[in-house]
Design a protein around this motif. Structure first.
Motif: not given
Lengths: 211, 211
Positions: A190, A182, A186-187, A175
Protein backbone atom coordinates in the motif's frame (compact mmCIF):
# COMPACT_ATOMS: atom_id res chain seq x y z
CA UNK A 1 47.89 1.60 19.68
CA UNK A 2 47.38 5.23 20.42
CA UNK A 3 45.71 7.79 18.17
CA UNK A 4 46.63 11.43 17.71
CA UNK A 5 44.67 12.45 20.78
CA UNK A 6 46.61 9.98 22.88
CA UNK A 7 43.56 7.71 23.23
CA UNK A 8 43.93 3.96 23.08
CA UNK A 9 42.43 2.30 20.04
CA UNK A 10 39.99 -0.20 21.51
CA UNK A 11 39.18 -2.06 18.28
CA UNK A 12 39.42 -5.81 18.95
CA UNK A 13 42.43 -7.41 17.26
CA UNK A 14 41.36 -11.06 17.64
CA UNK A 15 38.26 -13.04 16.67
CA UNK A 16 37.68 -13.74 20.36
CA UNK A 17 37.90 -10.03 21.12
CA UNK A 18 35.41 -9.29 18.33
CA UNK A 19 33.00 -11.86 19.83
CA UNK A 20 33.27 -10.24 23.27
CA UNK A 21 32.69 -6.76 21.82
CA UNK A 22 29.67 -8.09 19.88
CA UNK A 23 28.28 -9.76 23.05
CA UNK A 24 28.63 -6.44 24.91
CA UNK A 25 26.79 -4.58 22.12
CA UNK A 26 23.94 -7.13 22.12
CA UNK A 27 23.72 -6.87 25.89
CA UNK A 28 23.70 -3.07 25.61
CA UNK A 29 20.82 -3.25 23.09
CA UNK A 30 18.83 -5.27 25.67
CA UNK A 31 19.82 -3.09 28.62
CA UNK A 32 19.12 0.29 26.96
CA UNK A 33 16.11 -1.11 25.06
CA UNK A 34 14.49 -2.17 28.34
CA UNK A 35 15.66 0.51 30.74
CA UNK A 36 16.60 3.44 28.54
CA UNK A 37 19.97 5.20 28.65
CA UNK A 38 19.58 6.92 32.02
CA UNK A 39 18.47 3.85 33.97
CA UNK A 40 20.72 1.46 32.07
CA UNK A 41 24.13 0.69 33.59
CA UNK A 42 27.50 -0.76 32.64
CA UNK A 43 27.11 -3.45 35.32
CA UNK A 44 23.70 -4.37 33.81
CA UNK A 45 25.40 -4.75 30.43
CA UNK A 46 28.30 -6.91 31.67
CA UNK A 47 25.86 -9.07 33.67
CA UNK A 48 23.72 -9.69 30.56
CA UNK A 49 26.85 -10.36 28.46
CA UNK A 50 28.26 -12.67 31.15
CA UNK A 51 31.61 -10.95 31.21
CA UNK A 52 33.79 -9.09 33.70
CA UNK A 53 33.83 -5.33 34.14
CA UNK A 54 37.47 -5.29 32.98
CA UNK A 55 36.41 -6.72 29.61
CA UNK A 56 33.98 -3.85 29.19
CA UNK A 57 36.75 -1.30 29.55
CA UNK A 58 38.93 -3.24 27.12
CA UNK A 59 36.46 -2.30 24.39
CA UNK A 60 34.58 0.78 25.59
CA UNK A 61 35.47 3.90 27.59
CA UNK A 62 32.13 4.63 29.23
CA UNK A 63 28.35 4.20 29.10
CA UNK A 64 28.21 7.07 26.58
CA UNK A 65 30.83 5.37 24.47
CA UNK A 66 29.02 2.02 24.21
CA UNK A 67 25.72 3.83 23.56
CA UNK A 68 27.31 5.72 20.65
CA UNK A 69 28.79 2.47 19.33
CA UNK A 70 25.39 0.78 19.70
CA UNK A 71 23.60 3.46 17.64
CA UNK A 72 26.19 3.12 14.86
CA UNK A 73 25.94 -0.67 15.12
CA UNK A 74 22.12 -0.77 14.89
CA UNK A 75 22.19 1.70 12.03
CA UNK A 76 24.65 -0.62 10.28
CA UNK A 77 22.55 -3.70 11.10
CA UNK A 78 19.51 -2.12 9.41
CA UNK A 79 21.63 -1.23 6.37
CA UNK A 80 23.09 -4.75 6.19
CA UNK A 81 19.67 -6.41 6.56
CA UNK A 82 17.87 -4.15 4.07
CA UNK A 83 20.68 -3.70 1.49
CA UNK A 84 20.84 -7.23 0.02
CA UNK A 85 17.02 -7.38 -0.16
CA UNK A 86 16.88 -4.10 -2.07
CA UNK A 87 19.51 -5.46 -4.45
CA UNK A 88 16.95 -8.04 -5.65
CA UNK A 89 14.47 -5.39 -6.80
CA UNK A 90 12.98 -5.37 -10.31
CA UNK A 91 13.40 -1.59 -10.54
CA UNK A 92 13.86 1.58 -8.51
CA UNK A 93 10.28 1.69 -7.24
CA UNK A 94 10.30 -1.98 -6.29
CA UNK A 95 13.55 -1.25 -4.42
CA UNK A 96 11.65 1.10 -2.11
CA UNK A 97 8.95 -1.55 -1.57
CA UNK A 98 11.57 -4.12 -0.62
CA UNK A 99 13.31 -1.52 1.53
CA UNK A 100 10.16 -0.92 3.57
CA UNK A 101 9.21 -4.61 3.62
CA UNK A 102 12.59 -5.67 4.99
CA UNK A 103 12.69 -2.74 7.43
CA UNK A 104 9.29 -3.85 8.81
CA UNK A 105 10.67 -7.37 9.24
CA UNK A 106 13.75 -5.98 10.97
CA UNK A 107 11.67 -3.78 13.30
CA UNK A 108 9.42 -6.73 14.26
CA UNK A 109 12.44 -8.79 15.26
CA UNK A 110 14.39 -5.88 16.85
CA UNK A 111 11.69 -3.97 18.67
CA UNK A 112 14.30 -2.15 20.75
CA UNK A 113 15.60 -0.27 17.72
CA UNK A 114 13.28 2.71 18.07
CA UNK A 115 14.01 3.26 21.75
CA UNK A 116 17.73 3.18 21.05
CA UNK A 117 17.92 5.31 17.90
CA UNK A 118 15.33 7.78 19.23
CA UNK A 119 17.09 8.16 22.56
CA UNK A 120 20.23 9.17 20.65
CA UNK A 121 18.40 12.45 19.95
CA UNK A 122 19.00 13.21 23.64
CA UNK A 123 22.17 11.29 24.44
CA UNK A 124 24.19 11.80 21.27
CA UNK A 125 22.64 14.23 18.79
CA UNK A 126 25.48 13.70 16.27
CA UNK A 127 24.87 9.92 16.14
CA UNK A 128 21.12 10.59 15.72
CA UNK A 129 21.67 12.95 12.79
CA UNK A 130 24.22 10.66 11.18
CA UNK A 131 21.79 7.74 11.28
CA UNK A 132 19.02 9.64 9.51
CA UNK A 133 21.23 11.64 7.17
CA UNK A 134 23.00 8.53 5.93
CA UNK A 135 19.69 6.65 5.54
CA UNK A 136 18.20 9.53 3.52
CA UNK A 137 21.38 9.77 1.41
CA UNK A 138 21.12 6.10 0.49
CA UNK A 139 17.48 6.59 -0.56
CA UNK A 140 18.40 9.64 -2.65
CA UNK A 141 21.23 7.75 -4.40
CA UNK A 142 18.79 4.94 -5.24
CA UNK A 143 16.19 7.39 -6.57
CA UNK A 144 18.81 9.15 -8.74
CA UNK A 145 19.99 5.83 -10.17
CA UNK A 146 16.36 4.91 -10.85
CA UNK A 147 15.77 8.29 -12.53
CA UNK A 148 18.86 7.74 -14.72
CA UNK A 149 17.32 4.41 -15.80
CA UNK A 150 14.02 6.17 -16.54
CA UNK A 151 12.14 4.42 -13.72
CA UNK A 152 11.49 7.57 -11.75
CA UNK A 153 10.25 10.69 -13.46
CA UNK A 154 11.37 14.22 -12.68
CA UNK A 155 14.45 15.03 -10.66
CA UNK A 156 14.73 13.21 -7.32
CA UNK A 157 15.17 15.68 -4.50
CA UNK A 158 16.27 15.39 -0.88
CA UNK A 159 12.62 16.14 -0.10
CA UNK A 160 11.57 12.86 -1.74
CA UNK A 161 14.23 10.96 0.17
CA UNK A 162 13.22 12.42 3.56
CA UNK A 163 9.53 11.90 2.75
CA UNK A 164 10.10 8.21 1.95
CA UNK A 165 12.30 7.73 5.01
CA UNK A 166 9.67 9.39 7.23
CA UNK A 167 6.96 7.08 5.85
CA UNK A 168 9.17 4.07 6.56
CA UNK A 169 10.05 5.17 10.09
CA UNK A 170 6.43 5.74 11.12
CA UNK A 171 5.08 2.66 9.34
CA UNK A 172 7.83 0.70 11.10
CA UNK A 173 6.82 2.11 14.48
CA UNK A 174 3.09 1.57 13.96
CA UNK A 175 3.06 -1.72 11.99
CA UNK A 176 6.44 -3.12 13.05
CA UNK A 177 6.92 -2.34 16.74
CA UNK A 178 3.50 -1.42 18.19
CA UNK A 179 1.25 -3.82 16.32
CA UNK A 180 2.28 -6.63 14.03
CA UNK A 181 -1.19 -7.87 13.11
CA UNK A 182 -1.06 -6.68 9.49
CA UNK A 183 1.12 -8.61 7.03
CA UNK A 184 4.31 -6.70 6.19
CA UNK A 185 3.64 -7.46 2.51
CA UNK A 186 0.36 -5.57 2.70
CA UNK A 187 1.81 -2.53 4.49
CA UNK A 188 4.69 -2.34 2.02
CA UNK A 189 2.40 -2.79 -1.02
CA UNK A 190 0.00 0.00 0.00
CA UNK A 191 2.79 2.44 0.86
CA UNK A 192 4.68 1.54 -2.32
CA UNK A 193 1.61 2.12 -4.51
CA UNK A 194 1.63 5.68 -3.18
CA UNK A 195 5.30 6.09 -4.14
CA UNK A 196 4.92 4.30 -7.47
CA UNK A 197 2.18 6.62 -8.64
CA UNK A 198 3.76 9.55 -6.80
CA UNK A 199 7.14 9.54 -8.50
CA UNK A 200 7.20 6.53 -10.82
CA UNK A 201 7.40 6.96 -14.58
CA UNK A 202 5.07 4.06 -15.34
CA UNK A 203 2.33 6.25 -16.84
CA UNK A 204 -0.17 4.90 -14.33
CA UNK A 205 -3.54 6.61 -14.28
CA UNK A 206 -3.87 7.37 -10.58
CA UNK A 207 -6.36 4.57 -9.95
CA UNK A 208 -5.08 2.31 -7.18
CA UNK A 209 -7.17 -0.57 -8.53
CA UNK A 210 -4.68 -0.74 -11.37
CA UNK A 211 -1.66 -0.79 -9.11
CA UNK B 1 -12.46 20.13 44.28
CA UNK B 2 -11.44 16.53 44.74
CA UNK B 3 -11.83 13.73 42.24
CA UNK B 4 -12.69 10.08 42.92
CA UNK B 5 -9.07 9.26 43.70
CA UNK B 6 -8.99 11.96 46.34
CA UNK B 7 -6.72 14.15 44.17
CA UNK B 8 -7.22 17.87 43.99
CA UNK B 9 -8.38 19.22 40.64
CA UNK B 10 -5.66 21.74 39.73
CA UNK B 11 -7.46 23.31 36.76
CA UNK B 12 -7.26 27.12 37.11
CA UNK B 13 -10.61 28.68 37.96
CA UNK B 14 -9.73 32.32 37.18
CA UNK B 15 -8.27 34.11 34.13
CA UNK B 16 -5.27 35.06 36.25
CA UNK B 17 -4.77 31.43 37.22
CA UNK B 18 -5.01 30.41 33.58
CA UNK B 19 -2.31 32.98 32.70
CA UNK B 20 0.00 31.62 35.41
CA UNK B 21 -0.54 28.04 34.25
CA UNK B 22 0.18 29.13 30.65
CA UNK B 23 3.37 30.97 31.76
CA UNK B 24 4.53 27.81 33.54
CA UNK B 25 3.88 25.69 30.43
CA UNK B 26 5.82 28.14 28.20
CA UNK B 27 8.68 28.14 30.71
CA UNK B 28 8.58 24.33 30.78
CA UNK B 29 8.82 24.24 26.95
CA UNK B 30 12.01 26.36 27.18
CA UNK B 31 13.45 24.43 30.11
CA UNK B 32 12.83 20.93 28.71
CA UNK B 33 13.57 22.08 25.13
CA UNK B 34 17.02 23.31 26.19
CA UNK B 35 17.99 20.85 28.90
CA UNK B 36 15.84 17.80 28.26
CA UNK B 37 13.60 16.18 30.84
CA UNK B 38 16.29 14.67 33.04
CA UNK B 39 18.39 17.83 33.40
CA UNK B 40 15.39 20.17 33.48
CA UNK B 41 14.07 21.16 36.93
CA UNK B 42 10.99 22.66 38.56
CA UNK B 43 13.11 25.51 39.94
CA UNK B 44 14.40 26.20 36.41
CA UNK B 45 10.78 26.40 35.23
CA UNK B 46 9.58 28.73 38.00
CA UNK B 47 12.65 30.96 37.50
CA UNK B 48 11.92 31.27 33.78
CA UNK B 49 8.23 31.90 34.47
CA UNK B 50 9.10 34.43 37.18
CA UNK B 51 6.81 32.84 39.73
CA UNK B 52 7.10 31.25 43.15
CA UNK B 53 7.50 27.54 43.77
CA UNK B 54 4.11 27.54 45.54
CA UNK B 55 2.42 28.69 42.33
CA UNK B 56 3.91 25.71 40.53
CA UNK B 57 2.28 23.29 42.96
CA UNK B 58 -1.02 25.12 42.65
CA UNK B 59 -1.22 23.91 39.06
CA UNK B 60 1.04 20.87 38.78
CA UNK B 61 1.93 17.94 41.05
CA UNK B 62 5.46 17.20 39.87
CA UNK B 63 8.00 17.50 37.05
CA UNK B 64 6.39 14.45 35.40
CA UNK B 65 2.99 16.08 35.68
CA UNK B 66 3.98 19.34 33.95
CA UNK B 67 5.90 17.38 31.29
CA UNK B 68 2.77 15.33 30.52
CA UNK B 69 0.69 18.53 30.42
CA UNK B 70 3.27 20.13 28.14
CA UNK B 71 3.16 17.26 25.61
CA UNK B 72 -0.65 17.48 25.49
CA UNK B 73 -0.41 21.27 25.21
CA UNK B 74 2.12 21.23 22.33
CA UNK B 75 0.10 18.55 20.57
CA UNK B 76 -2.94 20.82 20.92
CA UNK B 77 -0.97 23.88 19.75
CA UNK B 78 0.01 22.10 16.52
CA UNK B 79 -3.59 21.04 15.97
CA UNK B 80 -4.86 24.59 16.63
CA UNK B 81 -2.24 26.15 14.34
CA UNK B 82 -2.68 23.69 11.48
CA UNK B 83 -6.47 23.13 11.71
CA UNK B 84 -7.72 26.55 10.53
CA UNK B 85 -5.18 26.55 7.67
CA UNK B 86 -6.33 23.15 6.47
CA UNK B 87 -9.92 24.42 6.57
CA UNK B 88 -9.05 26.83 3.74
CA UNK B 89 -8.03 24.05 1.35
CA UNK B 90 -9.47 23.72 -2.17
CA UNK B 91 -9.80 19.95 -1.76
CA UNK B 92 -8.59 16.95 0.20
CA UNK B 93 -5.17 16.82 -1.44
CA UNK B 94 -4.62 20.54 -1.01
CA UNK B 95 -5.56 20.05 2.66
CA UNK B 96 -2.51 17.82 3.10
CA UNK B 97 -0.30 20.41 1.36
CA UNK B 98 -1.56 23.12 3.72
CA UNK B 99 -1.19 20.73 6.65
CA UNK B 100 2.50 20.19 5.89
CA UNK B 101 3.09 23.85 4.99
CA UNK B 102 1.66 25.10 8.26
CA UNK B 103 3.40 22.36 10.26
CA UNK B 104 6.75 23.46 8.74
CA UNK B 105 5.96 27.04 9.76
CA UNK B 106 5.07 25.88 13.26
CA UNK B 107 8.26 23.79 13.58
CA UNK B 108 10.42 26.72 12.46
CA UNK B 109 8.98 28.95 15.14
CA UNK B 110 8.80 26.21 17.83
CA UNK B 111 12.06 24.35 17.33
CA UNK B 112 11.76 22.77 20.78
CA UNK B 113 8.71 20.71 19.70
CA UNK B 114 10.69 17.67 18.51
CA UNK B 115 12.81 17.43 21.64
CA UNK B 116 9.69 17.58 23.79
CA UNK B 117 7.38 15.23 21.88
CA UNK B 118 10.22 12.79 21.14
CA UNK B 119 11.36 12.70 24.75
CA UNK B 120 7.83 11.66 25.71
CA UNK B 121 8.70 8.27 24.17
CA UNK B 122 10.91 7.80 27.24
CA UNK B 123 9.21 9.87 29.90
CA UNK B 124 5.55 9.21 29.15
CA UNK B 125 4.95 6.55 26.50
CA UNK B 126 1.15 6.99 26.69
CA UNK B 127 1.37 10.73 25.90
CA UNK B 128 3.73 9.93 23.01
CA UNK B 129 1.35 7.39 21.51
CA UNK B 130 -1.65 9.61 22.01
CA UNK B 131 0.03 12.47 20.16
CA UNK B 132 0.78 10.36 17.07
CA UNK B 133 -2.37 8.26 17.15
CA UNK B 134 -4.59 11.33 17.31
CA UNK B 135 -2.60 13.09 14.55
CA UNK B 136 -2.89 10.01 12.29
CA UNK B 137 -6.61 9.73 13.09
CA UNK B 138 -7.21 13.31 11.99
CA UNK B 139 -5.37 12.64 8.70
CA UNK B 140 -7.41 9.47 8.11
CA UNK B 141 -10.69 11.31 8.76
CA UNK B 142 -9.66 13.99 6.22
CA UNK B 143 -8.70 11.37 3.63
CA UNK B 144 -12.00 9.54 4.08
CA UNK B 145 -13.97 12.76 3.69
CA UNK B 146 -11.92 13.54 0.57
CA UNK B 147 -12.59 10.04 -0.79
CA UNK B 148 -16.32 10.52 -0.17
CA UNK B 149 -16.12 13.72 -2.26
CA UNK B 150 -14.26 11.82 -5.01
CA UNK B 151 -10.99 13.71 -4.47
CA UNK B 152 -9.03 10.69 -3.32
CA UNK B 153 -9.25 7.41 -5.20
CA UNK B 154 -9.40 4.00 -3.58
CA UNK B 155 -10.12 3.41 0.06
CA UNK B 156 -8.03 5.46 2.47
CA UNK B 157 -6.27 3.21 4.94
CA UNK B 158 -4.49 3.80 8.23
CA UNK B 159 -1.33 2.99 6.27
CA UNK B 160 -1.85 6.11 4.13
CA UNK B 161 -2.42 8.23 7.22
CA UNK B 162 0.72 6.99 8.99
CA UNK B 163 2.75 7.34 5.78
CA UNK B 164 1.67 10.97 5.35
CA UNK B 165 2.28 11.74 9.02
CA UNK B 166 5.75 10.17 8.84
CA UNK B 167 6.59 12.29 5.78
CA UNK B 168 5.47 15.40 7.63
CA UNK B 169 7.38 14.59 10.81
CA UNK B 170 10.68 13.98 9.01
CA UNK B 171 10.28 16.88 6.58
CA UNK B 172 9.54 19.06 9.62
CA UNK B 173 12.68 17.85 11.38
CA UNK B 174 14.93 18.24 8.33
CA UNK B 175 13.46 21.38 6.71
CA UNK B 176 11.81 22.96 9.74
CA UNK B 177 14.09 22.46 12.73
CA UNK B 178 17.55 21.54 11.40
CA UNK B 179 17.74 23.72 8.31
CA UNK B 180 15.32 26.40 7.22
CA UNK B 181 17.07 27.46 4.03
CA UNK B 182 14.43 26.02 1.67
CA UNK B 183 11.10 27.84 1.37
CA UNK B 184 8.31 25.98 3.17
CA UNK B 185 6.15 26.44 0.06
CA UNK B 186 8.66 24.47 -2.00
CA UNK B 187 9.00 21.62 0.50
CA UNK B 188 5.21 21.34 0.80
CA UNK B 189 4.68 21.49 -2.98
CA UNK B 190 7.17 18.72 -3.77
CA UNK B 191 5.88 16.44 -1.00
CA UNK B 192 2.27 17.16 -1.97
CA UNK B 193 2.91 16.33 -5.65
CA UNK B 194 3.92 12.87 -4.43
CA UNK B 195 0.68 12.52 -2.47
CA UNK B 196 -1.46 14.05 -5.22
CA UNK B 197 -0.29 11.56 -7.81
CA UNK B 198 0.00 8.82 -5.20
CA UNK B 199 -3.61 8.82 -3.98
CA UNK B 200 -5.38 11.67 -5.80
CA UNK B 201 -8.18 10.96 -8.25
CA UNK B 202 -7.11 13.69 -10.67
CA UNK B 203 -6.26 11.26 -13.46
CA UNK B 204 -2.76 12.67 -13.62
CA UNK B 205 -0.30 10.79 -15.78
CA UNK B 206 2.52 10.33 -13.33
CA UNK B 207 4.66 13.05 -14.90
CA UNK B 208 5.61 15.61 -12.28
CA UNK B 209 6.10 18.27 -14.98
CA UNK B 210 2.32 18.30 -15.30
CA UNK B 211 1.73 18.73 -11.58
Amino acid sequence: MTDLLGEKDKTPRTARGERTRRALLSAAAEEFGEKGFHEGSISGITRRAGCALGSFYTYFDSKDDIFRALVADMSGQVRDYVGPRIAQARDGIDAERLGLLSFLEFARSHKEIYRIIDEAEFVDQAAYRTHYESTASRILVRLREAAARGEVSGEPDEIHAWAIMGMNVFLGLRFGVWDDSRPVQEVAAIANALIERGIGSGGRDGNPDNA
